[in-house]
Design a protein around this motif. Structure first.
Motif, PDB file in Angstrom:
ATOM      1  N   ILE A  31       0.800  -1.112   0.175  1.00  0.00           N
ATOM      2  CA  ILE A  31       0.044   0.034   0.000  1.00  0.00           C
ATOM      3  C   ILE A  31       1.034   1.298  -0.078  1.00  0.00           C
ATOM      4  N   ILE A  32       1.892   1.350   0.894  1.00  0.00           N
ATOM      5  CA  ILE A  32       2.771   2.190   0.987  1.00  0.00           C
ATOM      6  C   ILE A  32       3.587   2.684  -0.478  1.00  0.00           C
ATOM      7  N   VAL A  59       4.214   5.716  -5.642  1.00  0.00           N
ATOM      8  CA  VAL A  59       3.913   5.837  -6.984  1.00  0.00           C
ATOM      9  C   VAL A  59       3.250   7.129  -7.514  1.00  0.00           C
ATOM     10  N   ILE A  60       1.807   6.789  -6.882  1.00  0.00           N
ATOM     11  CA  ILE A  60       0.823   7.789  -7.296  1.00  0.00           C
ATOM     12  C   ILE A  60       1.061   8.966  -7.130  1.00  0.00           C
ATOM     13  N   SER A  61       1.732   9.499  -5.900  1.00  0.00           N
ATOM     14  CA  SER A  61       2.090  10.754  -5.378  1.00  0.00           C
ATOM     15  C   SER A  61       2.924  11.422  -6.229  1.00  0.00           C
ATOM     16  N   TYR A  79       5.770  14.720   1.003  1.00  0.00           N
ATOM     17  CA  TYR A  79       5.536  13.361   1.094  1.00  0.00           C
ATOM     18  C   TYR A  79       4.567  13.091   1.812  1.00  0.00           C
ATOM     19  N   ALA A  80       3.873  14.112   2.701  1.00  0.00           N
ATOM     20  CA  ALA A  80       2.616  13.897   3.270  1.00  0.00           C
ATOM     21  C   ALA A  80       1.367  13.306   2.591  1.00  0.00           C
ATOM     22  N   SER A  81       1.528  13.730   1.123  1.00  0.00           N
ATOM     23  CA  SER A  81       0.235  13.136   0.199  1.00  0.00           C
ATOM     24  C   SER A  81       0.657  11.343   0.343  1.00  0.00           C
ATOM     25  N   LEU A 133      -2.714   9.178   0.879  1.00  0.00           N
ATOM     26  CA  LEU A 133      -3.149   7.943   0.114  1.00  0.00           C
ATOM     27  C   LEU A 133      -3.312   6.786   0.799  1.00  0.00           C
ATOM     28  N   VAL A 134      -2.403   6.605   1.746  1.00  0.00           N
ATOM     29  CA  VAL A 134      -2.356   5.387   2.773  1.00  0.00           C
ATOM     30  C   VAL A 134      -3.651   5.327   3.496  1.00  0.00           C
ATOM     31  N   ALA A 135      -3.788   6.550   4.052  1.00  0.00           N
ATOM     32  CA  ALA A 135      -5.079   6.763   5.046  1.00  0.00           C
ATOM     33  C   ALA A 135      -6.256   6.650   3.874  1.00  0.00           C
TER      34      ALA A 135
END
Length: 333
Positions: free
Chosen positions: A6-7, A12-14, A104-106, A110-112
């Motif tokens: 997931i991380i 990759v998405i961010s 990187y907070a994004s 996304l994980v949340a």
């Protein structure tokens, strides 16, 4: 591995700097797969075999729990509890994804978000194959830290960050948050200490009290190894089965079985262990010998007058050899 994936996908998405490289994910995957195949092969073979049996996958099976029907109002409160958590989580996720796109907070957002999807109630939660056979509900244990942090951030944003000019609105918003948190905390406590004498509900607790363990210790020290012991579902899982070095290591082992039906107690050969206090307060959980059975499911045997008379009429025909305030051990020859 699920968390790592997931991380990694979130990174990759961010499109920000990646800290968890795919090589690390593959390394951990190779390590635990090697352990399954080279060290714990017998366990791995059994677990995979059970989960690939055609009888368990021939059709989708929907779970119908008597406990759910009995405590419908409590489960409704449980959904309210979860809804409050999801409300604050969603606020935090939207805030992070909107204001920290290039940070990187994004990734955390996304994980949340993935955790939010897993946490939200959905029809898949009632499919027997997913919940019981593959135990997908346990993934929530791993994503719970992300759920907790996202909820905490959501509460912080609502209380501190939301600009409200009117003092009245500030007080009103603060009061609403406090009420919601009180409801959240109260419902969580009801689930956590539901076996307390001060709480008006009596669901089955998932642990043994000291007097029950004392009764189990009597079995460990006095009942001959290899004896058959018939009991309720949780108790049957307590006593260890025989393995290759049981005799050499002097480890107690028993042929521990569940009582499939009270009417069959009269024909059981061996020991019968009854948790009297649990039966009188909440009932006992009996059922099939097969832990993965769908045709003969477990059922709760409640303390009604009829059930109590039937159970103890069968037990009185056997020999009681041990008893304390909460546990009784019988022998039927």
């Amino acid at each position: 591995m699920v968390i790592f994936l997931i991380i990694s996908i979130s990174e990759v998405i961010s499109e920000n700097k990646r800290y968890l490289k795919l090589d690390y994910v593959l390394l951990f995957g190779i390590i635990f797969i090697s352990y399954w195949l080279l060290v714990a092969y017998s366990f791995f073979k059994y677990q995979i075999g059970v989960r690939l049996e055609l009888k368990n996958l021939d059709s989708v099976s929907i779970m119908h729990s008597a406990e759910v029907v009995k405590h419908e109002w409590l489960n409704t409160l449980g959904l309210m509890d979860r809804s409050i958590c999801m409300f604050f989580m969603l606020i935090a996720i939207l805030y992070i994804l909107k204001n920290y796109k290039n940070n990187y907070a994004s990734v955390f957002g996304l994980v949340a978000l993935f955790s939010f999807v897993l946490y939200a109630p959905n029809p898949l939660d009632s499919i027997w194959q997913l919940v019981i056979l593959y135990q997908m509900d346990r993934i929530l244990l791993f994503v719970s830290p992300f759920i907790a942090f996202a909820m905490g951030l959501g509460v912080y944003l609502v209380l501190i960050k939301v600009p409200v000019e009117s003092d009245y609105l500030k007080r009103f918003s603060f009061a609403v948050i406090i009420v919601l948190l009180f409801i959240f905390t109260f419902i969580s406590l009801v689930y956590s200490i539901s076996d307390s004498e001060d709480i008006w509900i009596t669901p089955v607790h998932e642990y043994f009290i000291s007097t029950e363990v004392n009764g189990f210790n009597f079995v460990d020290h006095k009942v001959p190894f290899g004896s058959s012991i018939h009991s309720d579902h949780p108790t049957s899982r307590y006593f260890p089965a025989k393995f290759d070095k049981s005799t050499a290591l002097h480890v107690p082992y028993f042929n521990s079985m569940k009582i499939d039906h009270v009417d069959n107690i009269a024909i059981y050969s061996g020991y019968i262990l009854i948790r009297d206090r649990e039966f009188s307060k909440r009932g006992l959980y009996f059922g099939s010998e097969d832990p993965e059975s769908r045709t003969e499911p477990n059922y709760s045997y409640y303390n009604t007058i009829e059930n109590r008379n039937k159970l103890y009429s069968y037990l009185n025909a056997t020999n009681k050899i041990y008893s304390n305030s909460d546990v009784s051990l019988y022998y039927n020859n």
